[in-house]
Write an enzyme that holds these catalytic residues in place. Structure first.
Site, PDB file in Angstrom:
ATOM      1  CG  ASP A 264       2.544  -0.132   7.666  1.00 28.17           C
ATOM      2  OD1 ASP A 264       2.333  -0.337   6.610  1.00 28.17           O
ATOM      3  OD2 ASP A 264       1.877   0.420   8.756  1.00 28.17           O
TER       4      ASP A 264
ATOM      5  CG  HIS B 173      -0.458  -0.050   2.614  1.00 26.91           C
ATOM      6  ND1 HIS B 173      -0.242   1.146   3.330  1.00 26.91           N
ATOM      7  CD2 HIS B 173      -0.082  -0.985   3.374  1.00 26.91           C
ATOM      8  CE1 HIS B 173       0.204   0.890   4.409  1.00 26.91           C
ATOM      9  NE2 HIS B 173       0.438  -0.562   4.464  1.00 26.91           N
TER      10      HIS B 173
END
Ligand SMILES: [Zn+2]
Length: 410
Positions: A137, A108
């Site tokens: 992340d 993502h």
């Protein structure tokens, strides 16, 4: 136990057979090492575009960059415009090879950090670590995908049937828009690899990930002038505060259940006793039965309000489905452990992680799914500085590229 036996067997091989290195794909390892410095440049470029989930400009810029990279690698690229509350476009790149296997790789683009975070914590490299908002992340996941594909390209490898890459923009918003796309793409694939970050030091690979959701409690009281006649009011904010305090113990890590109050809104003006409050708890579960039991306990405790005449109701909003590795997925996890070991890496399978991920949406398709192929990172979703372990860049590129080779068959 089977896994443990497999691990021991691999370790024994490492310890007792100098010939272990022969298992390594030397040309690919050389290519992975050559990619590592380029991957660091990519990582820097990705971190330097701020992409909180709601940042329209940054998301468009990053989407364009990634679409360009995939095109350069030889993919047909499709952009699927997101619908609010998601922004930007889901980027899907498709590589057509000569074989049969259909492999889906997902990561993502969005981060949890608000715009301006980069100015406070700019990208930097220190002692084998790279720091920056969202660097682990999940900009590390995006980077590992791009450079694993680049390493395969240098080998002229295209034995897969179709290799599909998907980058979404709303993972940190529980993939409200893209979850269905993940499930659909997974349904067309034979196997899915998800690239959320791993952990520094002990590099875990999860055999399960929690499902998540939001638990809201809406408290209704009665408004009154806060100075002239507060006694006539029924303070919803005070009641909500009491609910927060008396339900914190619903959090139950031993049962794989996480329940933590994170937001509270109440009141419109200072001089009025508020007649409504809404509190919201981040909620994660490994078992639907435990979730149902805990929500029932919550509802039970609301029946005895601290502030008389207030009422409270629970509104649970399910988010991302959970992920539990099935036997084919577990076999792939074991394969990943063995491959990483070829370049001296150690992956440690763990029964579960309480973070949720798009592996859950992928698994709704019924296909094998494996998670945790981003870089080992630290500090994500915390107030500490987020970083990745750069010493693992080449091994992680090798791991993904070799997995793709293995999944493509002989
Ligand atoms: Zn993530």
């Amino acid at each position: 136990m089977k896994t443990f036996a497999a691990l021991v067997a691999v370790c024994a091989l490492t310890l007792t057979h100098p010939a272990q290195a022969a298992l390594r794909h030397d040309r690919l390892w050389t290519a992975a090492q050559a990619e590592a410095p380029k991957a660091l440049e990519t990582l820097k470029a990705l971190v330097n575009i701020e992409t909180p989930s709601r940042e329209v400009g940054g998301m468009a810029e990053l989407g364009d960059l990634l679409a360009g990279r995939l095109t350069d690698l030889g993919a047909q690229v499709e952009k699927i415009p997101a619908i609010a509350p998601a922004h930007g476009s889901v980027i899907v790149g498709r590589f057509t090879g000569t074989g049969q296997a259909k492999i889906l790789l997902i990561a993502h683009m969005d981060t949890i950090y608000p715009a301006g975070s980069l100015a406070k914590r700019p990208f930097k490299i220190e002692g084998g670590r790279a720091y920056g908002p969202g660097i682990a992340d999940d900009k590390s996941g995006v980077t590992v995908i791009l450079h694993s594909l680049a390493a395969l390209k240098t080998q002229g490898f295209c034995r897969y049937g179709q290799l599909t890459v998907m980058f979404n923009t709303d993972e940190e918003q529980t993939s409200v828009f893209s979850g269905k796309i993940v499930t659909d793409l997974a349904g067309k694939a034979d196997v899915v690899m998800s690239f959320e970050p791993s952990t520094v030091g002990l590099e875990i690979i999860p055999r399960a990930a929690a499902g998540n959701g939001e638990t809201r409690v809406i408290v209704t009281g009665r408004a009154a002038h806060a100075g002239a006649e507060p006694e006539r009011g029924r303070n919803a904010l005070v009641e909500a505060a009491d609910i927060v305090l008396k339900t914190r113990d619903l959090d139950d890590p031993a049962k794989g259940f996480r329940f933590n109050w994170t937001q509270m809104t109440s009141g419109t003006i200072r001089n009025q006793i508020p007649d409504q409050a809404v509190i919201s708890a981040d909620t994660r579960h490994m078992s639907k039965a435990v979730l149902d039991d805990k929500l029932a306990q919550l509802a039970e405790r609301l029946k005895m309000p601290l502030v008389p005449d207030t009422t409270a109701r629970v509104d649970y909003r399910p988010g991302r489905p959970g992920y539990v590795a099935d036997p084919p997925s577990n076999a792939l996890i074991d394969k990943a452990v063995a491959i990483y070991n070829e370049v001296g890496g150690a992956l440690t399978p763990v029964p579960a992680m309480t973070a949720s991920s798009d592996a859950g949406y992928a698994q709704v398709s019924g296909k094998p799914v494996i998670e945790g192929f981003g870089l080992p990172g630290y500090g994500y979703h915390s107030s500490e500085e987020e970083y990745v372990d750069l010493t693992r860049m080449a091994p992680r590129i090798y791991l993904t590229a070799r997995m793709i080779m293995e999944l493509s068959g002989r």
